[in-house]
Design a protein around this motif. Sequence first.
Motif, short mmCIF file in Angstrom:
data_model
loop_
_atom_site.label_atom_id
_atom_site.label_comp_id
_atom_site.label_asym_id
_atom_site.label_seq_id
_atom_site.Cartn_x
_atom_site.Cartn_y
_atom_site.Cartn_z
N LEU A 1 4.24 -13.21 20.37
CA LEU A 1 3.09 -12.33 20.61
C LEU A 1 3.45 -10.88 20.30
O LEU A 1 2.71 -10.16 19.62
N LYS A 2 4.62 -10.50 20.77
CA LYS A 2 5.08 -9.12 20.55
C LYS A 2 5.31 -8.89 19.06
O LYS A 2 5.02 -7.82 18.53
N ALA A 3 5.85 -9.91 18.39
CA ALA A 3 6.09 -9.79 16.95
C ALA A 3 4.76 -9.61 16.21
O ALA A 3 4.65 -8.78 15.30
N LYS A 4 3.75 -10.37 16.64
CA LYS A 4 2.42 -10.25 16.03
C LYS A 4 1.87 -8.84 16.26
O LYS A 4 1.33 -8.22 15.36
N GLU A 5 2.04 -8.38 17.52
CA GLU A 5 1.57 -7.03 17.87
C GLU A 5 2.22 -6.00 16.97
O GLU A 5 1.57 -5.10 16.45
N ALA A 6 3.54 -6.17 16.77
CA ALA A 6 4.30 -5.22 15.95
C ALA A 6 3.76 -5.23 14.53
O ALA A 6 3.52 -4.16 13.93
N ASN A 7 3.53 -6.43 14.00
CA ASN A 7 3.02 -6.54 12.63
C ASN A 7 1.64 -5.92 12.49
O ASN A 7 1.35 -5.26 11.50
N LEU A 8 0.83 -6.14 13.52
CA LEU A 8 -0.53 -5.60 13.50
C LEU A 8 -0.49 -4.07 13.50
O LEU A 8 -1.19 -3.41 12.71
N ALA A 9 0.37 -3.54 14.36
CA ALA A 9 0.48 -2.08 14.45
C ALA A 9 0.96 -1.52 13.11
O ALA A 9 0.43 -0.50 12.63
N ILE A 10 1.92 -2.20 12.49
CA ILE A 10 2.46 -1.70 11.21
C ILE A 10 1.39 -1.79 10.12
O ILE A 10 1.20 -0.86 9.33
N ASN A 11 0.64 -2.90 10.12
CA ASN A 11 -0.43 -3.06 9.13
C ASN A 11 -1.48 -1.96 9.25
O ASN A 11 -2.01 -1.47 8.25
N GLN A 12 -1.76 -1.59 10.51
CA GLN A 12 -2.74 -0.52 10.72
C GLN A 12 -2.24 0.79 10.14
O GLN A 12 -2.97 1.56 9.52
N GLU A 13 -0.94 1.03 10.34
CA GLU A 13 -0.35 2.27 9.80
C GLU A 13 -0.37 2.24 8.28
O GLU A 13 -0.62 3.26 7.62
N LEU A 14 -0.12 1.05 7.73
CA LEU A 14 -0.13 0.93 6.25
C LEU A 14 -1.51 1.24 5.71
O LEU A 14 -1.67 1.92 4.69
N LEU A 15 -2.52 0.75 6.43
CA LEU A 15 -3.91 0.99 6.03
C LEU A 15 -4.18 2.49 6.02
O LEU A 15 -4.84 3.03 5.11
N LYS A 16 -3.62 3.15 7.06
CA LYS A 16 -3.80 4.61 7.16
C LYS A 16 -3.20 5.28 5.93
O LYS A 16 -3.78 6.17 5.33
N ILE A 17 -2.00 4.82 5.53
CA ILE A 17 -1.32 5.42 4.37
C ILE A 17 -2.18 5.24 3.13
O ILE A 17 -2.37 6.16 2.33
N GLU A 18 -2.69 3.99 3.01
CA GLU A 18 -3.42 3.66 1.78
C GLU A 18 -4.75 4.38 1.68
O GLU A 18 -5.34 4.45 0.60
N THR A 19 -5.25 4.87 2.81
CA THR A 19 -6.55 5.55 2.74
C THR A 19 -6.40 7.08 2.75
O THR A 19 -7.37 7.80 2.84
N THR A 20 -5.14 7.53 2.68
CA THR A 20 -4.98 8.99 2.63
C THR A 20 -5.04 9.44 1.17
O THR A 20 -4.74 8.67 0.25
N GLY A 21 -5.40 10.66 1.00
CA GLY A 21 -5.50 11.23 -0.34
C GLY A 21 -4.16 11.28 -1.04
O GLY A 21 -4.07 11.22 -2.27
N LYS A 22 -3.09 11.32 -0.24
CA LYS A 22 -1.74 11.45 -0.81
C LYS A 22 -1.44 10.27 -1.75
O LYS A 22 -0.88 10.45 -2.83
N LEU A 23 -1.84 9.08 -1.33
CA LEU A 23 -1.57 7.90 -2.14
C LEU A 23 -2.32 8.00 -3.48
O LEU A 23 -1.79 7.61 -4.52
N ASP A 24 -3.56 8.55 -3.41
CA ASP A 24 -4.35 8.72 -4.65
C ASP A 24 -3.59 9.62 -5.62
O ASP A 24 -3.49 9.33 -6.81
N THR A 25 -3.07 10.71 -5.09
CA THR A 25 -2.35 11.67 -5.95
C THR A 25 -1.16 10.97 -6.61
O THR A 25 -0.91 11.12 -7.80
N ILE A 26 -0.41 10.22 -5.80
CA ILE A 26 0.78 9.53 -6.33
C ILE A 26 0.34 8.51 -7.38
O ILE A 26 0.94 8.39 -8.45
#
Length: 450
Positions: free
Chosen positions: A33-58
């Motif tokens: 359960l904790k491992a799933k939670e960790a993965n979920l939290a990381i996926n959410q952060e990845l989504l945040k990265i992918e929706t920032t303008g910085k990624l577009d620039t790169i």
Amino acid sequence: MKKKILFLVIGCIFTVAALAVIQGYFIYNTYQLKAKEANLAINQELLKIETTGKLDTINKAWMRKTKKFLIDYEQGLVSKKDYEQLIAITADSLSLVMDKFIQQKGFFDEYDVSYINYVTEVTLSKPGMGTIDTLFTGKLKLFGNNTYNTPETQASQSRWNESTHDEECNPDPNATNFEVVTKRYYSISNWEKQVFIKMSGLLVFSVLLLTFVVLLFYFSIKNLITQKKIAEIKTDFINNITHEFQTPLAALDIAVTTLKKKEDELTAEQFNNSLAIIDRQNKRIQKLFGEVKEASLVSSDINTANAKHLGCEVINEITDDFAMLHPGISIRCKDDGATLHIDRFHLATILTNLLDNSVKYGATEVIVNLSNNKNATMVTVQDNGIGIPAAEQKAVFEKFYRVQKGNIHSTKGLGLGLYYVKQVIDAYKGNIWVEGAEGHGATFKFTIPK
Ligand code: ADP
């Protein structure tokens, strides 16, 4: 009773094992359960990265280069191989920018996450003709780093479709279209560690609980075994004391019956014999009572104030008295000039008890040795009797303990002699122990501080 204890032990082991399995199962589930939670939290952060303008620039940086490359490729100016080189050159600088960005924003908190973007496919197509060429398939790093070299998990995928010609300014119906497929991966190097840290409280609590249950079982069973032992010892003691009193009482009965005879029927010899029997049996009963009484004393009741330094000559006096009563036995005392700081009466009690036992348990020869140790004087009483099994050598000093258990009366005794000897030696802050192998005689050793 033995069977009952065995069942109890098996029951306890089974219960503890079942508890451990259930706990293990819960811990494993929590871990998942904790491992799933960790993965979920990381996926959410990845989504945040992918929706920032910085990624577009790169992204724009390599897209621009890809489009230009494809125009050159169409014209035959570059080859497929050159594309890999082109991306490799840009990858390093883009990775640096991406890493800095992730670190600055602190996206992944306690997790060591690597984020990598790969080109997996570049295809060229023409309207109505479908795919006409494949520039690349595989895994070509665009940017990012698998810093910790841990297995990668795919996070997302995108497709970028465009034409090699600028459609808005100069629309060309024969223009070549291209599609670039990119896949983003992430890898976490320390998620197990982080999950374990998060679960540490639960783990410690589980281990403590299990240890507590094991200890509880252990002490309960130990207590039960002790109780059983005490019950057995008590039964043995009652059997022994009954047996010990039986002989003198029967002898007294005979003597009294003889004395009750009419005066004219009683010869002088019969009278004297009966008196001798009464005298002997009286002494024996008194000795038995003495033993029981002594055994109720503990070391703190024993007065050591009259201790004197006694040498081998005093030991010889005691052993000579003993040898007179037991003519078949040879007792020798050897010394190296050492003296024992003890009350003579107590020394006699100890030696008489030890010598009595030697005779009782089959010895024909006893050697008493007095020697100087570092801080104490040591007395060794070595016999050639039946010896004591190693497993019982400690227990013989316990109250009522006899090696010959149950209703075996081949040798008489109450199991009190050595207990009392130990109490006396304890009173002098000394030590007593026994050595030797079963069948090869017993060697009792005791030390008394100087
Ligand atoms: P007991 O009255 O049974 O002799 P003790 O306390 O004197 O009681 O001794 C305890 C047990 O130790 C004895 O029952 C005997 O089995 C064993 N034991 C003591 N001394 C000797 C010895 N010298 N040789 C063999 N066994 C001995």
